[in-house]
Design a protein around this motif. Sequence first.
Motif, short mmCIF file in Angstrom:
data_model
loop_
_atom_site.label_atom_id
_atom_site.label_comp_id
_atom_site.label_asym_id
_atom_site.label_seq_id
_atom_site.Cartn_x
_atom_site.Cartn_y
_atom_site.Cartn_z
N VAL A 1 -4.16 -3.39 -12.12
CA VAL A 1 -4.00 -4.44 -11.11
C VAL A 1 -4.04 -5.80 -11.82
O VAL A 1 -4.97 -6.08 -12.57
N TYR B 1 -14.15 -9.96 -4.10
CA TYR B 1 -14.40 -9.26 -2.86
C TYR B 1 -15.91 -9.15 -2.66
O TYR B 1 -16.65 -9.15 -3.64
N THR C 1 0.85 -1.20 0.00
CA THR C 1 0.00 0.00 0.00
C THR C 1 0.88 1.25 0.00
O THR C 1 0.68 2.16 -0.82
N LYS D 1 0.26 -13.95 0.30
CA LYS D 1 0.54 -13.74 -1.13
C LYS D 1 1.42 -14.87 -1.66
O LYS D 1 2.02 -15.60 -0.87
C1 LIG Z 1 -2.55 -7.36 -0.92
C2 LIG Z 1 -2.81 -6.31 -1.91
C3 LIG Z 1 -2.40 -4.99 -1.71
C4 LIG Z 1 -1.88 -4.48 -0.40
O1 LIG Z 1 -0.73 -5.07 0.02
P1 LIG Z 1 -0.14 -4.71 1.46
O2 LIG Z 1 1.24 -5.24 1.39
O3 LIG Z 1 -1.00 -5.46 2.44
O4 LIG Z 1 -0.21 -3.26 1.67
C5 LIG Z 1 -2.56 -4.08 -2.73
N1 LIG Z 1 -3.13 -4.43 -3.89
C6 LIG Z 1 -3.57 -5.68 -4.11
C7 LIG Z 1 -4.20 -6.01 -5.42
C8 LIG Z 1 -3.44 -6.66 -3.13
O5 LIG Z 1 -3.91 -7.89 -3.35
#
Ligand SMILES: *Cc1c(COP(=O)(O)O)cnc(C)c1O
Length: 370
Positions: free
Chosen positions: A131, A311, A61, A186
């Motif tokens: 994304v 989601y 983030t 992840k």
């Molecule tokens: C997990 C995720 C984030 C955020 O990652 P963090 O390391 O928790 O801040 C941002 N974008 C996507 C698409 C994600 O899946």
Amino acid sequence: MVVPFVNLALQYSQYKTEIDEALFKVLSSGSYLGGSHVNEFENSFAEKCHAAFCVSLGNATSGLFLALKALGIGPGDEVITPAWSWISTSEVISLCGAKPVFADVDSDHYTITESEIRNKTTDKTKAVIAVHLYGQSAEVSPIKNLCGQHNLHLIEDCSQAHLSKETDSVLGTIGDVGVFSFYPTKNLGAYGDGGCAITNNKVIADKIRRFANHGGLIKDEHQIEGFNSRLGTLQAAVLNVKLKYLEGWNQRRIEIAAMYTHRLKNLDQIKLPLIRQNTTHTFHQYVIRTERRDELKNFLAHTEIQTMIHYPKALPFEPAYEYLNHSEKDFPVSAELQKTVLSLPIYPELTNEQVEYVCSMIKSFYDTRD
Ligand SMILES: *Cc1c(COP(=O)(O)O)cnc(C)c1O
């Protein structure tokens, strides 16, 4: 048979000796930020991605936020971002003082499209966040061309797409910056928060590193005002061990996805994930769609199969964005996805027997109730 949605403790138990050794080395060194483990991780991750630079960060983030700052995004600017994503990709835009402009995703791959970006581009648009959702590449080359035509920056959010590819390019190296998350679940996960940004542009890499370290590249230097977003040395040590296994783990995810697809393809009540041509999808999630999603989820829960919804609500319909006054007809695909998507368990440690069990339970749900 119990099928948890993820099982991080099981993975740790398989690599315990190696990980413990790496962690104890850091613990006894007395140095817990920066240092050789962090440098080693940045170098190896950049190399795996064929990127010139990797800047390790506290999380993805802040990586997205700092990427926008490094690209000079601020008040008066608009940034186009998918309606269907995790909230990081829109909240960071507002945090820069810019305006998030949502674009719908395509109904086959659930990623932002070139045509939707084109529709939403105005003379205030300065950047696009693409994304690569669920491990699948967005149509990033056409998007990059469009960005070139309109002089827009392109940030790739690869938080769910470690080492996914479009043809031979590793995702994250096509736009100006690629941002990764090492959140524990992840495809490459730390034991806490972690993230990084990769780029081939030295100026951008240095800017992100400055912003992430209180405005300086060395201690007590403050060229600008910055921020604090660092990858801890313990996390870097864990990631150095895990990075060696990432390709193998991705391969196992791809194999499990193929098993699901093979076993479930004759059920016309569910829509299975499609893989975009000429890309490598690393299946952070295996997401199916079905009209009777909540019923199926409950049924599977009763047979001890855990599933998730990625989601439950598309971003424009979250209370945080009520002020934008969007309605479902503005984002018809996202509005439909929030009612129908279901993520099945997928991780390297999942056994073939567990995958078979999940498939047979899904089949029995449709056999007995239709
Ligand atoms: C997990 C995720 C984030 C955020 O990652 P963090 O390391 O928790 O801040 C941002 N974008 C996507 C698409 C994600 O899946």
